[in-house]
Design a protein around this motif. Structure first.
Motif, short mmCIF file in Angstrom:
data_model
loop_
_atom_site.label_atom_id
_atom_site.label_comp_id
_atom_site.label_asym_id
_atom_site.label_seq_id
_atom_site.Cartn_x
_atom_site.Cartn_y
_atom_site.Cartn_z
N ALA A 186 0.83 -1.21 0.00
CA ALA A 186 0.00 0.00 0.00
C ALA A 186 0.86 1.26 0.00
O ALA A 186 1.95 1.28 0.59
N PRO A 187 0.39 2.33 -0.67
CA PRO A 187 1.17 3.57 -0.69
C PRO A 187 1.18 4.25 0.68
O PRO A 187 0.26 4.11 1.48
N THR A 188 2.24 5.02 0.92
CA THR A 188 2.38 5.80 2.15
C THR A 188 1.46 7.01 2.06
O THR A 188 1.42 7.70 1.03
N GLU A 189 0.73 7.28 3.13
CA GLU A 189 -0.12 8.47 3.18
C GLU A 189 0.65 9.61 3.85
O GLU A 189 1.45 9.38 4.74
N SER A 190 0.39 10.83 3.41
CA SER A 190 1.00 12.00 4.03
C SER A 190 0.55 12.10 5.48
O SER A 190 -0.59 11.78 5.81
N MET A 191 1.48 12.58 6.33
CA MET A 191 1.17 12.75 7.76
C MET A 191 0.70 14.18 8.01
O MET A 191 1.21 15.11 7.39
N LYS A 209 2.62 10.47 -6.70
CA LYS A 209 1.85 11.40 -5.88
C LYS A 209 2.74 11.94 -4.74
O LYS A 209 3.51 11.18 -4.14
N VAL A 260 4.11 13.06 -1.23
CA VAL A 260 3.95 12.53 0.13
C VAL A 260 4.80 13.38 1.07
O VAL A 260 5.98 13.61 0.81
N GLN A 303 2.82 5.93 -5.10
CA GLN A 303 1.92 5.48 -6.15
C GLN A 303 1.98 6.46 -7.31
O GLN A 303 2.15 7.67 -7.09
#
Length: 162
Positions: free
Chosen positions: A36-41, A137, A139, A160
């Protein structure tokens, strides 16, 4: 010496296993789940500076920021990806230009950049990292250190396509 006794119970157990796994489960190796892609914090983009210069080191150094960059799905390492790094350090605040720099990942998708010691701001020693090159995208990460005495911090990106 192991003796295998074929009786009706063993035969039913073997047949049940084939039904559960399917015939392909017996012939093919296990497949890895998609990465799964890393989501921004939250707060990761605070004091971000678009286009910060790629540098060999930020300030006088002494603290290491490192990590990896991989592609979502298959986890392939991504070479040549630009990671911007900034923090509140012993040499400057995180909004100041001298506290920012960028580095590129190597052939294994790894990056490493030396910078001044990170110190707490608002009670938390933390760094900021960003992938912002456009192919994938954007991040923003904001990893927090357990202690201001630590001399390194790792952060990992799974990107991603944009």
């Amino acid at each position: 010496m192991t003796i295998v006794v074929f009786n009706r119970r063993n035969l039913l157990a073997a047949g049940g296993s084939i039904l559960v796994t399917g015939a392909s489960g017996l012939l093919l190796p296990a497949r890895a789940q998609g990465l799964a892609p890393t989501e921004s914090m939250p707060g990761g983009a605070n004091n971000y500076r678009k286009g910060a210069a790629t540098v060999d080191r930020i300030g006088k150094g002494g603290f290491w920021m490192s990590g990896t960059v991989r592609r979502a799905g298959d986890g392939a390492p991504l070479a040549g990806q630009r990671i911007q790094i900034w923090a509140h350090t012993t040499e400057g605040q995180e909004h100041e230009p001298q506290s920012h720099g960028a580095t590129l990942t190597d052939k294994d998708g790894k990056f490493r950049l030396e910078m001044p010691q990170i110190i707490p701001i608002f009670g938390q020693p933390h760094g900021h990292l960003a992938y912002d090159s456009g192919e994938f995208k954007t991040v923003f990460l904001r990893p927090v250190m357990r202690s201001a005495k630590e001399t390194s911090l790792e952060a990992h990106f799974v990107l991603q396509p944009a």
